[in-house]
Design a protein around this motif. Structure first.
Motif, PDB file in Angstrom:
ATOM      1  N   GLN A 184       6.939   7.410  -8.329  1.00  0.00           N
ATOM      2  CA  GLN A 184       6.457   6.066  -8.697  1.00  0.00           C
ATOM      3  C   GLN A 184       5.410   6.385  -7.850  1.00  0.00           C
ATOM      4  N   VAL A 185       4.877   7.132  -6.268  1.00  0.00           N
ATOM      5  CA  VAL A 185       5.003   6.445  -5.451  1.00  0.00           C
ATOM      6  C   VAL A 185       2.919   6.269  -5.115  1.00  0.00           C
ATOM      7  N   SER A 186       2.715   7.238  -6.317  1.00  0.00           N
ATOM      8  CA  SER A 186       0.742   6.667  -6.575  1.00  0.00           C
ATOM      9  C   SER A 186       0.902   5.714  -7.370  1.00  0.00           C
ATOM     10  N   GLU A 187       1.381   5.310  -8.253  1.00  0.00           N
ATOM     11  CA  GLU A 187       1.142   4.228  -8.570  1.00  0.00           C
ATOM     12  C   GLU A 187       1.471   3.127  -7.483  1.00  0.00           C
ATOM     13  N   PHE A 188       2.490   3.043  -6.514  1.00  0.00           N
ATOM     14  CA  PHE A 188       2.925   1.952  -5.512  1.00  0.00           C
ATOM     15  C   PHE A 188       1.313   1.920  -4.587  1.00  0.00           C
ATOM     16  N   CYS A 189       1.583   2.776  -4.515  1.00  0.00           N
ATOM     17  CA  CYS A 189      -0.035   2.601  -3.632  1.00  0.00           C
ATOM     18  C   CYS A 189      -1.148   2.245  -4.364  1.00  0.00           C
ATOM     19  N   ARG A 190      -1.461   2.506  -5.450  1.00  0.00           N
ATOM     20  CA  ARG A 190      -2.202   1.920  -6.649  1.00  0.00           C
ATOM     21  C   ARG A 190      -2.538  -0.087  -6.454  1.00  0.00           C
ATOM     22  N   SER A 191      -1.154   0.036  -6.495  1.00  0.00           N
ATOM     23  CA  SER A 191      -1.082  -1.017  -6.936  1.00  0.00           C
ATOM     24  C   SER A 191      -1.140  -2.419  -5.577  1.00  0.00           C
TER      25      SER A 191
END
Length: 829
Positions: A560-567
């Motif tokens: 979920q790190v990639s999605e979190f960073c983008r958000s």
């Protein structure tokens, strides 16, 4: 020093302050240069190559010297700076020894007919710069750095003031010396003493002054007389080959004559155990400089506890000092009376109190204040330095509570002139361990980045909770909240490690890179997805001296790190690739290099244009709720000053009548609990726009505040008179570099050929370059400031976001105000 302890964070947690550095006189002296004003040296002659001339040191600044050639007298016009480490400087006499030519500068060559005679008079009685400070390994070093391991000096016996013995330097910690007596290498008998202590003298000083050279009285029986003598002879011969420079002792205080006589009574901090103040008696006067005091003890089996003092000894006080300062006085052992009274005690003992004139100034506090913090020597273990808090300040005495000790001590009492106290950060600066608080309130954020690898190993069993590197892509668009310059200073990678720790470190760096950290912290609170597996972490922000905290939900799973960073990037209106698990080398797939601070943003992965509405737009019915909420979060700033120029001449108003109004959005400065989670992204970012009021006065206001309803009247806004100056008719016409943005001067004011709301970043840079603030144009380029952003700049914003001093900031704001006035006049209608 405990790596978990950080002075800045600890003081911030407590809301406390450090004792001022200037209060520690001995530390201030230790930082001074070895060179002194008035010293003479030989320096290369600038006007004539291969020649030299004698110069005088006028002042010093670190390793820089301000010099004046001899012969100029009081004339300062030819003074020049030089770096000790780089310039060709030599001690007086170097030219003679090396067959070099001494020749005065051309400008004063005719001033004297006989320069040889002039130099003889000039150098007679003067101090010359020591050769070892100009040449060799000690070149350019501060005084304290001249004391190196292995140096030998002489130290006065603690109980016999006319007896000295040689001691070898084992360690020098910022001027605090660890000494070992010559002939006795036992670490148990090492001494810690500051180099400015009057007990220390250069080797050979005792013989020159015809004083006794003997081992310390309490240690003499540990070696035979022959062994002591041989050890001293060997140490002396070795030390003479590389003697300790005499400059080390140039700052030693001169001893003053005392006025004490045998039998006088006084009060004193208990010798050896500085936890109480007790009555003492003068039991011996050695000479005009030294006397002995003994702690009063009325018991029959009393063992005398004596110490040698001089007129300025710390901790000696006149009779009744404790009574006058509300401090408890420890009565003598064996004293039968319930309450100690000096009058009865003096009468009983048949003695007199020492006069007030015998004591150093008892009211000097040197700027120390209660509840400030410092670093202090543990009196029971001189090798240990501890975190300490000042609990009381009475006259020239400080009460210190030492923190972090395995066995707590009573508050110790020290004199403000003590050389056993140091400013906050002294141990860290000198690489010495500090006994810190064991249960620290705070944990250094810096440690997280260092330890993430270890944490990754610990969590390797549950690999799904570990992430790889998080990259900070410095070239990506930074958005309106983050300072591009500060982003460029961040490390390119963080991690690998536990997801929550790595992301917490990254988010902390982003907060510290913001124009207004509190606003970014608030935005991070709103980053959330019900599908995520999150852990709440507390993040902090500091802004304008205030501290803010907020709980932010951070993902725990690597997937979920990639999605979190983008958000997070979407929330901060920056490029979605600004940070994340993907490294962007040259070209960002989002083509974010074309974006500017106010023109573009990102919302959940889709690019959309934002900005203030066009002039004349009104708010839709559905936005009325937003308007009411925004009104609650805005405040109007009122400043009114006399106007000094004719900015308002274009509308026929007098300078005194021409004011302008503006509202300032204050939601950036706080992280409020109320409304922070319910307010939507769009509500928090309505841009203000510019328009002209009915009387022609320029005003800045949000669109929503233009709404009026039938039967209601708009409240008159508060005023502020502009402080900017308009150009006069005599000033030269300036033009920008682009034809599309041509600027002219007309009747003393600026005329624009294009609406500044349409200016690009390059247009703004061209305009700034055409003014007398051209040196600041690079800042506008780096921070992507276009025309819309330019019109929103104010003096506080310019000072804070561009890190400008007041003078340049006012100068820049003057140019910005010229654009604003022209905009109001030409385009706001």
């Amino acid at each position: 020093m405990d790596m978990d302890f950080n002075w800045d964070e600890y003081l911030e947690e407590l809301g406390a302050t450090a004792a001022p550095h200037t209060s520690f006189k001995h530390v201030e002296i230790s930082l001074q240069s070895s060179f002194q004003p008035g010293m003479k040296l030989e320096v290369a002659n600038k006007s004539c190559p291969d020649t030299y001339w004698v110069a005088t040191i006028i002042t010093t600044c670190g390793q820089l010297l301000l010099l004046r050639y001899c012969g100029y007298g009081d004339d300062r016009k030819a003074d020049f700076w030089c770096d000790v480490m780089a310039a060709e400087l030599h001690p007086v006499g170097w030219c003679t020894q090396n067959n070099k030519r001494l020749q005065p500068p051309e400008a004063i060559k005719e001033k004297h007919s006989d320069w040889t005679e002039f130099l003889i008079k000039e150098l007679t009685g003067s101090r010359t710069a020591p050769a070892n400070l100009l040449e060799g390994p000690l070149r350019g070093k501060n005084t304290v750095d001249l004391i190196v391991s292995g140096c030998v000096l002489e130290i006065r016996d603690a109980s016999e003031p006319c007896v000295y013995w040689a001691a070898r330097v084992l360690r020098n910690v910022g001027g605090r010396l660890c000494l070992s007596y010559v002939g006795l290498d036992d670490p148990a008998h090492c001494i810690w003493i500051f180099y400015l202590d009057t007990r220390l003298r250069p080797l050979g000083w005792t013989k020159e002054n015809q004083l006794s050279v003997e081992p310390p009285k309490e240690l003499r029986d540990l070696r035979s007389a022959v062994e002591w003598s041989e050890a001293l002879e060997k140490a002396t011969s070795e030390a003479m080959k590389n003697p300790l420079p005499l400059e080390v002792f140039k700052d030693h205080a001169d001893l003053h004559k005392h006025s004490f006589t045998t039998g006088m009574k006084l009060e004193m901090v208990t010798p050896g155990e500085p936890f109480h103040i007790c009555p003492v008696s003068v039991t011996k006067a050695y000479n005009e400089y030294f006397f002995q005091v003994t702690v009063d003890d009325l018991t029959p089996e009393a063992t005398p506890c004596s110490v040698v003092c001089h007129a300025d000894s710390p901790g000696i006080l006149p009779v009744q000092w404790c009574l006058k300062n509300g401090v408890g006085l420890e009565k003598p052992r064996g004293c039968q009376s319930g309450d100690f009274d000096w009058a009865d005690y003096l009468k009983y003992s048949g003695t007199e109190a020492a006069p007030e004139a015998c004591f150093p100034n008892a009211s000097v506090s040197r700027g120390f204040c209660k509840d400030t913090w410092l670093e202090a020597v543990n009196p029971l273990n001189p090798a240990e330095l501890c975190v300490a808090r000042i609990t009381q300040v009475k006259g020239r005495l400080l009460w210190l509570r030492l923190e972090g000790l395995s066995k707590p001590l009573s508050e110790c009492i020290v004199d403000v002139e003590s050389m056993d106290i140091f400013p906050v950060g002294w141990c860290e600066a000198n690489g010495y361990p500090l006994t810190a608080i064991k249960k620290t309130i705070c944990q250094s954020q810096k440690k997280i980045a260092v330890c993430v690898c270890l944490l990754c190993l610990i969590a390797s069993v549950n690999g799904k909770y570990c992430c790889s590197h998080i990259f900070v892509n410095h070239r990506c668009f930074s958005g309106p909240y983050l300072n591009k310059g500060r982003i460029a200073e961040l490390p390119q990678t963080v991690g690998p490690g536990k997801c929550t720790l790595v992301l917490k470190e990254v988010l902390t760096m982003l907060i510290n890179s913001a124009y207004k950290p509190g606003r970014v912290l608030r935005e991070l609170q709103m980053v959330e997805n019900p599908k995520w597996n999150c852990l709440e972490e507390t993040l902090k922000a500091k802004y304008k001296g205030k501290s803010y905290r907020a709980s932010v939900r951070i993902v725990r799973l690597a997937e979920q790190v990639s999605e979190f960073c983008r958000s997070v990037c979407v929330r901060l209106q920056c490029c979605p690739n600004l940070f994340g698990p993907t490294l962007i080398s040259d070209h960002c797939p989002e083509n974010c290099s074309t974006h500017t601070k106010t023109k573009y943003t990102y919302h959940y992965g889709k690019r959309r244009r934002v900005g203030r509405p066009s002039l004349g737009d009104t708010v839709q019915d559905g936005d009325s709720a937003k308007s009411s909420r925004c009104k609650k979060k805005r405040k109007t700033i009122f400043v009114q000053k006399k106007r000094r120029s004719s900015v308002a001449a274009y509308n026929g108003e007098s300078p005194q009548d021409s004011d302008y109004f503006y509202d300032v959005d204050d939601i950036d400065d706080s992280v409020s609990e109320e409304g922070s989670s319910s307010e939507t992204h769009e509500e928090a970012h309505h841009h203000s726009y510019l328009h002209v009021s009915r009387r022609g006065r320029p005003r800045r206001s949000v669109t929503q505040r233009r709404i009026t309803h039938p039967g209601t009247s708009e409240h008159p806004p508060l005023r502020r008179t502009t402080r900017s100056h308009s150009y006069t008719h005599n000033q030269p016409t300036r033009h920008t570099h682009t034809k599309t943005n041509h600027i002219e001067e007309e009747e003393g004011r600026l005329v624009l050929e294009r609406n500044p709301l349409e200016w690009s970043v390059s247009d703004v840079v061209d305009f700034i370059t055409s003014t007398d603030c051209a040196s600041l144009a690079k800042i506008f380029q780096e921070q992507d400031i276009d025309g819309q952003a330019l019109l929103l700049l104010t003096l506080p914003t310019v000072q804070e976001c561009m890190d400008l001093k007041l003078g340049p900031a006012i100068k820049l704001c003057h140019q910005i105000e010229r654009v604003k006035v022209a905009f109001y006049s030409q385009y706001a209608n």
